[in-house]
Design an enzyme around this catalytic site. Structure first.
Site, PDB file in Angstrom:
ATOM      1  NE  ARG A 297      49.516  40.444  37.591  1.00  0.00           N
ATOM      2  CZ  ARG A 297      48.650  41.301  38.034  1.00  0.00           C
ATOM      3  NH1 ARG A 297      47.867  41.770  37.473  1.00  0.00           N
ATOM      4  NH2 ARG A 297      48.651  41.610  39.409  1.00  0.00           N
TER       5      ARG A 297
ATOM      6  CG  HIS B 143      43.563  39.116  37.524  1.00  0.00           C
ATOM      7  ND1 HIS B 143      43.703  40.285  37.039  1.00  0.00           N
ATOM      8  CD2 HIS B 143      42.446  39.616  38.569  1.00  0.00           C
ATOM      9  CE1 HIS B 143      43.129  41.388  37.426  1.00  0.00           C
ATOM     10  NE2 HIS B 143      42.417  40.874  38.442  1.00  0.00           N
TER      11      HIS B 143
END
Length: 208
Positions: A40, A43
């Site tokens: 994450r 990301h």
């Protein structure tokens, strides 16, 4: 030019992004509870350095998940981080997000004491009842003062997310935790930011 662009439906963008990240990691794996956090952060930033610079103290994630499920709140050092955290998800477990940075009395107290608002904010955060996760994405001063509060037995966080970004005292503030027994997730080096702090919080919330 437009013919070369593959239009992805909104609901599929994150899934496709995670597939690209997994592919570009070339099969590299991480501990089960840590992997969603690493991915994450990548990301959020499109920066694969987070595959190497995130440091997790032993059992940091499992203990944080337990705390979240039992109503832990999150204290941040910026409104940006606070706005990026999934408050609806956190509230399902009974927790809240706190950021004291823009409180007028915080600014007044900091001026009177000749310190930064980040210092006062950490002291306010230490007074939040119940289990608390501190997510520091901007101010190394906050990370340093929180460390002092912990050693003075004035704060006892279940987890410190230490990812301030910048050049002055950033690395030094993070290294305080790497050498301690304080539960932490730290981004070594200069990189980080409020968006990374929020990303780590959300990765924990989605696992919880």
């Amino acid at each position: 030019m437009l013919e070369t662009i593959n239009i992805v439906k909104p609901a599929e963008i994150e899934k496709t992004s995670m597939e690209i990240i997994a592919r570009e990691l070339h099969g590299r794996t991480f501990p089960e509870l840590e992997e969603p956090i690493v991915k994450r952060c990548i990301h959020t930033s499109a920066d694969f350095d987070y595959a190497d610079n995130l440091v997790f103290s032993p059992n940091a994630v499992s203990e944080a998940l337990y705390a979240i499920r039992n109503g832990a709140s999150i204290v941040t050092d910026t409104k940006m981080a606070a706005s990026g955290i999934n408050k609806k998800r956190l509230s399902q477990f009974g927790g809240k997000v706190y950021c004291f940075m823009d409180h007028e009395d915080v600014a007044e107290e900091a001026k009177e004491r000749g310190c930064t608002r980040a210092v006062v904010c950490m002291e306010r955060g230490a007074q939040v009842e119940g289990p608390v996760i501190f997510a520091i994405g901007n101010a190394p001063t906050a990370l340093i003062h929180l460390y002092e509060l912990i050693h003075e037995k004035k704060a006892d966080p279940v987890l410190v997310i230490g990812v301030p970004v910048g050049f002055v005292n950033v690395i030094e503030s993070k290294e305080l935790y790497l050498k301690s027994g304080i539960p932490h997730i730290i981004a070594k080096g200069r990189k980080g930011g409020s968006n990374i702090a929020a990303a780590i919080c959300n990765a924990l919330l989605y696992q919880a």
